[in-house]
Scaffold this active site. Structure first.
Site, PDB file in Angstrom:
ATOM      1  N   MET A   1      -0.587   3.613  -9.540  1.00  0.00           N
ATOM      2  CA  MET A   1      -1.786   3.159  -8.808  1.00  0.00           C
ATOM      3  C   MET A   1      -2.954   3.087  -9.776  1.00  0.00           C
ATOM      4  O   MET A   1      -3.118   3.986 -10.620  1.00  0.00           O
ATOM      5  CB  MET A   1      -2.116   4.135  -7.680  1.00  0.00           C
ATOM      6  CG  MET A   1      -0.973   4.334  -6.700  1.00  0.00           C
ATOM      7  SD  MET A   1      -1.491   5.326  -5.291  1.00  0.00           S
ATOM      8  CE  MET A   1       0.088   5.604  -4.476  1.00  0.00           C
TER       9      MET A   1
ATOM     10  N   HIS B   1       6.950   1.114  -8.939  1.00  0.00           N
ATOM     11  CA  HIS B   1       6.197   0.439  -7.872  1.00  0.00           C
ATOM     12  C   HIS B   1       4.768   0.252  -8.366  1.00  0.00           C
ATOM     13  O   HIS B   1       3.985   1.195  -8.407  1.00  0.00           O
ATOM     14  CB  HIS B   1       6.263   1.322  -6.612  1.00  0.00           C
ATOM     15  CG  HIS B   1       5.552   0.764  -5.438  1.00  0.00           C
ATOM     16  ND1 HIS B   1       5.377   1.475  -4.267  1.00  0.00           N
ATOM     17  CD2 HIS B   1       4.970  -0.450  -5.208  1.00  0.00           C
ATOM     18  CE1 HIS B   1       4.713   0.742  -3.389  1.00  0.00           C
ATOM     19  NE2 HIS B   1       4.445  -0.433  -3.949  1.00  0.00           N
TER      20      HIS B   1
ATOM     21  N   ASP C   1       9.219   1.982   2.207  1.00  0.00           N
ATOM     22  CA  ASP C   1       8.400   2.992   1.533  1.00  0.00           C
ATOM     23  C   ASP C   1       7.229   3.394   2.423  1.00  0.00           C
ATOM     24  O   ASP C   1       6.385   2.557   2.751  1.00  0.00           O
ATOM     25  CB  ASP C   1       7.900   2.387   0.207  1.00  0.00           C
ATOM     26  CG  ASP C   1       7.116   3.363  -0.651  1.00  0.00           C
ATOM     27  OD1 ASP C   1       6.999   4.531  -0.279  1.00  0.00           O
ATOM     28  OD2 ASP C   1       6.623   2.915  -1.706  1.00  0.00           O
TER      29      ASP C   1
ATOM     30  N   MET D   1       1.305  -0.637  -7.950  1.00  0.00           N
ATOM     31  CA  MET D   1       0.200  -0.884  -7.011  1.00  0.00           C
ATOM     32  C   MET D   1      -1.048  -1.097  -7.853  1.00  0.00           C
ATOM     33  O   MET D   1      -1.948  -0.236  -7.929  1.00  0.00           O
ATOM     34  CB  MET D   1       0.067   0.320  -6.058  1.00  0.00           C
ATOM     35  CG  MET D   1       1.166   0.315  -5.003  1.00  0.00           C
ATOM     36  SD  MET D   1       1.332   1.894  -4.164  1.00  0.00           S
ATOM     37  CE  MET D   1       2.403   2.726  -5.326  1.00  0.00           C
TER      38      MET D   1
ATOM     39  N   HIS E   1      11.547   6.965  -7.827  1.00  0.00           N
ATOM     40  CA  HIS E   1      10.492   5.999  -7.485  1.00  0.00           C
ATOM     41  C   HIS E   1       9.180   6.473  -8.107  1.00  0.00           C
ATOM     42  O   HIS E   1       8.738   7.600  -7.880  1.00  0.00           O
ATOM     43  CB  HIS E   1      10.388   5.932  -5.962  1.00  0.00           C
ATOM     44  CG  HIS E   1       9.444   4.911  -5.431  1.00  0.00           C
ATOM     45  ND1 HIS E   1       9.778   3.574  -5.284  1.00  0.00           N
ATOM     46  CD2 HIS E   1       8.175   5.033  -4.973  1.00  0.00           C
ATOM     47  CE1 HIS E   1       8.751   2.921  -4.760  1.00  0.00           C
ATOM     48  NE2 HIS E   1       7.763   3.777  -4.575  1.00  0.00           N
TER      49      HIS E   1
ATOM     50  N   MET F   1       6.525  -2.096   2.869  1.00  0.00           N
ATOM     51  CA  MET F   1       5.698  -0.891   2.969  1.00  0.00           C
ATOM     52  C   MET F   1       5.528  -0.529   4.448  1.00  0.00           C
ATOM     53  O   MET F   1       5.098  -1.366   5.251  1.00  0.00           O
ATOM     54  CB  MET F   1       4.306  -1.133   2.366  1.00  0.00           C
ATOM     55  CG  MET F   1       4.248  -1.342   0.866  1.00  0.00           C
ATOM     56  SD  MET F   1       4.606   0.093  -0.161  1.00  0.00           S
ATOM     57  CE  MET F   1       3.630   1.408   0.538  1.00  0.00           C
TER      58      MET F   1
ATOM     59  N   ASP G   1       5.272   5.751  -8.483  1.00  0.00           N
ATOM     60  CA  ASP G   1       4.139   5.072  -7.846  1.00  0.00           C
ATOM     61  C   ASP G   1       2.977   4.945  -8.806  1.00  0.00           C
ATOM     62  O   ASP G   1       2.248   5.917  -9.044  1.00  0.00           O
ATOM     63  CB  ASP G   1       3.713   5.849  -6.592  1.00  0.00           C
ATOM     64  CG  ASP G   1       4.671   5.641  -5.439  1.00  0.00           C
ATOM     65  OD1 ASP G   1       4.969   4.473  -5.122  1.00  0.00           O
ATOM     66  OD2 ASP G   1       5.125   6.643  -4.852  1.00  0.00           O
TER      67      ASP G   1
ATOM     68  N   SER H   1      10.073   9.720  -4.281  1.00  0.00           N
ATOM     69  CA  SER H   1       8.833   9.342  -4.979  1.00  0.00           C
ATOM     70  C   SER H   1       8.236  10.581  -5.636  1.00  0.00           C
ATOM     71  O   SER H   1       7.844  11.527  -4.947  1.00  0.00           O
ATOM     72  CB  SER H   1       7.820   8.763  -3.993  1.00  0.00           C
ATOM     73  OG  SER H   1       6.527   8.815  -4.581  1.00  0.00           O
TER      74      SER H   1
HETATM   75  C1  DX5 Z   1       2.443   5.032  -1.016  1.00  0.00           C
HETATM   76  C2  DX5 Z   1       3.571   5.133  -2.029  1.00  0.00           C
HETATM   77  C3  DX5 Z   1       4.760   5.850  -1.486  1.00  0.00           C
HETATM   78  C4  DX5 Z   1       4.498   7.266  -1.076  1.00  0.00           C
HETATM   79  C5  DX5 Z   1       5.653   7.776  -0.267  1.00  0.00           C
HETATM   80  O1  DX5 Z   1       1.479   4.167  -1.482  1.00  0.00           O
HETATM   81  O2  DX5 Z   1       4.000   3.850  -2.435  1.00  0.00           O
HETATM   82  O3  DX5 Z   1       5.860   5.757  -2.390  1.00  0.00           O
HETATM   83  O4  DX5 Z   1       4.231   8.109  -2.140  1.00  0.00           O
HETATM   84  O5  DX5 Z   1       5.333   9.048   0.221  1.00  0.00           O
HETATM   85  P1  DX5 Z   1       5.780   9.529   1.668  1.00  0.00           P
HETATM   86  O6  DX5 Z   1       7.268   9.399   1.749  1.00  0.00           O
HETATM   87  O7  DX5 Z   1       5.294  10.934   1.732  1.00  0.00           O
HETATM   88  O8  DX5 Z   1       5.110   8.613   2.666  1.00  0.00           O
HETATM   89 ZN    ZN Z   2       5.917   3.590  -3.554  1.00  0.00          ZN
END
Ligand code: DX5
Ligand code: ZN
Length: 236
Positions: A39, A68, A180, A70, A35, A141, A37, A10
């Protein structure tokens, strides 16, 4: 044929000032996906990255771009991310009605992308029912979404096993299971033994002293656990 566990670093944990170097490093270390993320500050409190970054990333890497989402409004945003180069689009089940979830998966597939549905830790696996036969991947998750560097929630491996059982029951054995949150050398074997195929790693890779070695260590630990579980018939 045995499929090794895939690692999906990620980039939320990467060094944004040297992102190109970090991408080259994970490619060389054997990552399968990158990956991303996304948000929105609403579905989760944090606000991270989006379409402009994905466009540049897609042009710079041959890794599968695993997005991903979110965000509160995936139905509006899916076309933007597909246009920007997503190979795989992960939407959260919590923000969609049953009918919308079916529509989101169809929309992603019609655009020629792979579709995945993500579940927060407290979301029951049963919400996958309307789409599980059609999914390319389900994302379990193992932390509350929003931040990297959190601790793995104990028992998430049981949820992985439940997703695997439901995929088998739906005759979708090809569906990948991604996990994840808080995945590293200690937790990767737990989820791999339970049936996880793709492991997202943020801090475990990018904050390690030797990130490439850390990626390979996590993958090796997961593969040993997966092979042991398969030999023991745990997934049979
Ligand atoms: C959390 C994200 C993850 C996160 C993973 O909301 O979706 O992808 O960044 O980070 P680690 O592996 O450090 O938990
Ligand atoms: Zn993620």
């Amino acid at each position: 044929m045995y499929q090794p566990v895939k690692i999906a670093p990620s980039i939320l944990s990467a060094d944004f000032m040297h992102l190109a170097d970090d991408i080259a490093m994970i490619e060389q270390a054997g990552a399968a996906f990158v990956h991303i993320d996304v948000m929105d500050g609403h579905f989760v409190p944090n606000l991270t990255m989006g379409v402009p970054l994905l466009k540049q990333l897609k042009a710079a890497t041959s890794l599968v771009c695993d997005v991903h989402l979110m965000i509160d409004n995936p139905l509006t945003e899916i076309p933007w991310f597909i246009e920007a180069g997503a190979d795989l689009v992960n939407v959260h089940a919590e923000v969609l009605t049953e009918e919308e979830l079916v529509r989101a998966v169809a929309m992603i597939h019609e655009a020629g992308c792979k579709a995945a549905v993500a579940l927060k830790p407290k979301t029951p696996v049963s919400v996958l029912a309307p789409v599980i036969a059609d999914l390319d991947m389900a994302l379990v998750m193992s932390v509350e979404p929003g931040f990297s560097g959190q601790s793995y929630i104990a028992g998430s491996d049981r949820k992985v096993a439940e997703v695997a059982a439901r995929a088998r029951a739906a005759a979708n054995e090809a569906m990948l299971i991604q996990v994840d949150g808080g995945i590293g050398e200690v937790t990767a074997p737990l989820v791999a033994a339970a049936g996880a195929d793709v492991l997202v790693c943020g801090n475990a890779v990018f904050k390690a002293a030797d990130p490439a070695a850390a990626l390979q260590t996590v993958q090796a630990a997961a593969d040993v656990a997966r092979l042991t579980a398969l030999a023991g018939g745990a997934e049979a």
